[in-house]
Design an enzyme around this catalytic site. Sequence first.
Site, mmCIF file in Angstrom:
data_model
loop_
_atom_site.group_PDB
_atom_site.id
_atom_site.type_symbol
_atom_site.label_atom_id
_atom_site.label_comp_id
_atom_site.label_asym_id
_atom_site.label_seq_id
_atom_site.Cartn_x
_atom_site.Cartn_y
_atom_site.Cartn_z
ATOM 1 N N TYR B 273 0.866 -1.230 -0.061
ATOM 2 C CA TYR B 273 0.276 -0.089 -0.043
ATOM 3 C C TYR B 273 0.872 1.209 -0.023
ATOM 4 C CZ TYR B 273 -4.538 -2.267 -0.323
ATOM 5 O OH TYR B 273 -5.532 -3.055 -0.746
ATOM 6 N N HIS B 428 -5.656 -2.488 6.575
ATOM 7 C CA HIS B 428 -4.987 -3.708 5.827
ATOM 8 C C HIS B 428 -4.097 -4.506 6.665
ATOM 9 C CE1 HIS B 428 -6.969 -2.465 2.148
ATOM 10 N NE2 HIS B 428 -6.568 -1.374 2.182
#
Lengths: 752, 752
Positions: B273, B428
């Site tokens: 990410y 996440h």
Amino acid sequence: MHRARTAKTLLLIPALLLSSMSASAEHPGLVLTRAGVQQIRSELGRVPLFDATLEVVRTEVDAEIVSGIDTPIPKDFSGGYTHERHKRNFFAMQKAGVLFQLLEDEKYAVYVRDMLFQYEAMYKDLPLHPQTRSYARGKLFWQCLNDANWLVYASQAYDTIYDWLSEEERERLETNLFRPFADFLSVENPQFFNRVHNHSTWGNAAVGMIGLVMGDDELVRRALYGLEDDGLAAGARDDDGGYIKVEGQAAGFFANLEEPFSPDGYYTEGPYYQRYAMYPFLIFAQGLHNLRPELGVFEHKDGVLLKAVGTLLTLSDADGEFFPLNDAQKGMSIYSRELVTAVDIAYHNGGRDPRLLDVAGRQARVSLDEAGFAVARGVRDGIARPFVKTSVNLSDGPNGRQGGVAILRHGDEDLTLVFKYAAQGLSHGHYDKLSISLYEQGDEILQDYGLARFVNIEQKGGGNYLPENATWAKQTIAHNTLTQNMTSHFSGDYDIGSRHHSDLVFFDVSDENMQIVSAIESNAYPGTVMRRTLAMFNDPGGRKPFVLDVFKVTSSEENQYDLPFWFMGQVLDVNVDADSPGELRAMGREYGYQHLYLEASGQVSDPILRFLFMANGRFYTITSVAGERDDILFARIGANDPAFNLRRDAALVLRRKATGNTVFVSVIEPHGSYDPVSERAENATSRIAELAVIHDDARYTAISLVDTQGYERIVILSNADSTPTAVHCLAVGDATYRWTGPYHVAEISAGN
Amino acid sequence: MHRARTAKTLLLIPALLLSSMSASAEHPGLVLTRAGVQQIRSELGRVPLFDATLEVVRTEVDAEIVSGIDTPIPKDFSGGYTHERHKRNFFAMQKAGVLFQLLEDEKYAVYVRDMLFQYEAMYKDLPLHPQTRSYARGKLFWQCLNDANWLVYASQAYDTIYDWLSEEERERLETNLFRPFADFLSVENPQFFNRVHNHSTWGNAAVGMIGLVMGDDELVRRALYGLEDDGLAAGARDDDGGYIKVEGQAAGFFANLEEPFSPDGYYTEGPYYQRYAMYPFLIFAQGLHNLRPELGVFEHKDGVLLKAVGTLLTLSDADGEFFPLNDAQKGMSIYSRELVTAVDIAYHNGGRDPRLLDVAGRQARVSLDEAGFAVARGVRDGIARPFVKTSVNLSDGPNGRQGGVAILRHGDEDLTLVFKYAAQGLSHGHYDKLSISLYEQGDEILQDYGLARFVNIEQKGGGNYLPENATWAKQTIAHNTLTQNMTSHFSGDYDIGSRHHSDLVFFDVSDENMQIVSAIESNAYPGTVMRRTLAMFNDPGGRKPFVLDVFKVTSSEENQYDLPFWFMGQVLDVNVDADSPGELRAMGREYGYQHLYLEASGQVSDPILRFLFMANGRFYTITSVAGERDDILFARIGANDPAFNLRRDAALVLRRKATGNTVFVSVIEPHGSYDPVSERAENATSRIAELAVIHDDARYTAISLVDTQGYERIVILSNADSTPTAVHCLAVGDATYRWTGPYHVAEISAGN
């Protein structure tokens, strides 16, 4: 030790004089020859590929010389120290002999001599190897096979220092080592020496090559024609279940050349063992060619030995890895040492085909002899031509009448289909009549499992065949072909399987837009006839090619049919409402089913199964006509395998129950790719919109295939009469089709 | 359509004059600048890497122009046609704008204009996207996130043709398309815009970049500092379970830069990410740097944005693939388009580190702007220096006080150990405190599973996160760390996990012969303290390095501990008499165990577990001290996964039952290789002869490790006082050890 003369003085004898000497008296003369050595020496430093190989080998042998000679008391299976040490020894000895000849440095001769005398000292008292698994135990190794490997290399080493040794030294080596060694491999082990089998090929070459070097005609005769009276009982078996003695079968090198090779150069055990056998075949043949030219060994059986090299090269995928037909360890390739020798000998003795130079260039090394030298010069001189593999049909059997293997290829190997309809393949054969495997470039899409063995990894059963080779890898369900009633072809019985083979119906690759092959098998299941037809289509829309697979089964009885697709990679989508059982159980008790877990199963809701999977970043779809009686089973290997000897690979199995006559029709289609860096999926969906059997009876099978652009193909197979001139007519719906020959394809564009 | 003036005439304004103009009035000025464009044009054809990239982009855009503009009515999830088409559009638009500036060919301006007007025509009546899965549905795409992607690229495209458009055209685009688009992404979707999350970073950049181009200070302010009154309730969640609103937390670009980045440039969600977020962070920062230089965005927080680029590069294996910490698709790498931009911007704005040119050279393309141009010139001029990755410790948390990630590397990445002792990592994050993964060169030895998602593959749940991401991939047992009582860390509760982080005890890589790191986790299981110490040893015998893993658990209660090793490849040998059950059952009901089958289990007969496996043609051994209460479980993923969303990977699990305090001590050791072509196994056996815990209490843990040469290492950890200056003394058997600091290693040669 006293040296009567040095190698240098020897070589002052003029080359002209040498050629008039008795062949058996010339040393080296077996693989290297005096004239050849002279020529190579004179051009050293000017032939890059040869020079580079020489440098690698010199570095390697120099390191061996520094680390010293060790000939330990034999103890281990392959992978273990004593096994690997003796194996390194024979490789090092042969290479050192070559270096002595080419570089004229006596340290290499000393190394070979000292090693040979260490063996001479130990051999006479050496008992049989302590490991008892083999049907033919060796002395240095657990099986005679590896002892024969040793002698094939040691013969070459001996030849290179023969003249440098004193007569007394030669006498000692021959009396105490070489002759007893050759007798041990032949008269003392007829069950090893007198077969038609790759083991015997090694045995024959070993005995013959030392015979040639020693000038012993009796050993050479034994090697060429076998033992006259071997005392073996017909029907005797080895530890793999293979025949040792077949009534009336000849033995020796020529018999081994005659029986397993087809006229097309296909070796009945399959490419993995062909690769293994090619080395002794060719290196012994080179020796015979040099020292017994009157035998015409390279011309034998229409030049099959050299033809077989090209055949073996074509039996590989785009990466050069051999198709793992029958017992075969995956990854073995045209880059193996055996293939380097094979390619060089084939080039040197077989008309100097410039395409072989392309292969040699990619192998990036040559054999250090005249053959390798010729190749290296050819590469240097830029006369190589691309070695392009195309579609080919290879017959099996001594006369080419025992089925075969067909390979359909598209473009530059972007799609390759391997279709096996061969004979049993001796004791390394698998029970997989009409099986297929499929490759995109060098990657498997539908796999052949190969063997269950970790060659030379001692921790896995001494590096030998594992029990699962018989219980799993050889069984029919381990292959992409039909299993009836959960029983392998010929009930997995080697005797029955060895009596039969499939037959080609037709093979037609004249149209690159549709290449087609069809074969029939009538004996795998008594009362059932299986015929498989495979067509590789070029896509007119510029997308990837695909394969149509029509597997027709005719049986008077009702059976259960399992047709597996051993796909690689991961399931993405399937139009089956699959149940995942709470517990996984073995799918059966025998014929390989005991090793399969049923991971999921269900029924197809549509009349067509659509199965999407991804492997190596590429998308594939199998589209298959399915009926109400069809179950879809997801099977995975792993049951009853507590030692993890098997890979956990998966298959989708199409199961049709309580059925007599039927036809399985599938399209296997590569159609896209995925890149995890751009995270972009290209052409992730199949282009097959409709697939249907529009006619099927004893005379004709007709398939309709419509793509997403509305483009339709009708494929009709002439089941009853496949002769090229037969005229056919079939009405389906409103259309009537007329054609001549075994098949017909009608193409209908969208809008028609 | 009438054109007021051509781009060409525009560019006759002298560069000097330009720099004195109002920043917001200069176009292009956002990423490309007028001065930069002038310079690039003047050197086209003389900077190979730039020229090559330009040619690739031109070919791509020309093909798009030929195929025509399509702006379909939004309908699909990612992977589907409408999603992928709109995505291609914004990439093509941005590239066409660049080509217009650099090549001065109006066809590119026409293409951008026409596409923008097609969007202008559809946007005002466009409803929310029909797919309802997202917590913040977009209009062009199923989620606002992708709409924000669109605007980030469209802003750049608009900037490049701004001056070429008429005032009336600009007015229409801004009124009907850009301003409503920016409002939709911000005031109309505060739950998307006003978070600390990579989604919001994209939203902020999108709104800020169009604001910069339009000269709209209000939009720029909104982007930088967030919405003042977002009307969101504290504690609100998104569809991944992440927080939308945290009481007292700031929003906007600066808050997103402040919160998730540690001072070391580690982004708390993990490298996958971080890579995704870097593009909007950096491209918006480049715009701010060009147009609002007074903000000093690249200097913000001690230059963290540019530092983060180097950090991200080091978070990759030898092949440049990112370590898949937390939610991460494997295979994503430093070769992604985001990293091309990141490396170029970091080089251009961050002191021109010549090591970045090495990376850029391997990326083989540059961004088509001044940053990319500077890089391409640097590569051309040969000033690149090797980018060598070394051992590094990266702190997590805004102030670097929330644990971190340590990477131990040996040599040229021949062995890399990743040790995660970080914070939760926002929505996440995975529940894997103190987890490890291990690489040999670019190959995984012990893997982190990564995410359960097939990004942009429509057939797998629309390309979105699959349910198994939560039920499997996030759970503790999916990672190489300890699971207590078959329950995930923090019971898999995001709220609890988000409150805690592990802590570094020490990190010492000053001695290349033994690099060591230790961290502690006290909150994952209330009442249990876990401390893991990992040491990477260089082998004095010249063999491969290995890792010693000491996992100490302190608990007042008796628990069951599972320590898995998610090994890659195939089991070769294990000294466990493993039973293979007749049926496979799920190992549990929750916390990921419901997805595991127990393939085999047994007990270790010796006091040491020895487990040999082979992956990618290399041998590895895990040697682990085992006791009577230890079970060895072979687990494989696949249970309760009827859609085959999970890979069928395997773990060996060390299970210790009914135990309070304990220590797991293991050596993870690469030691050899296998070549299927030569069929040769090198160093197939472990060099660890003995491994024992010779002392273990609250104060000290001492390990003895003896190799097959008799060489012994004693490793002692100071459990109670790990300060660098504390003096310690421990007697074990006959020996007394004295040392200072958190650990001690004594080496005893054979014979001592």
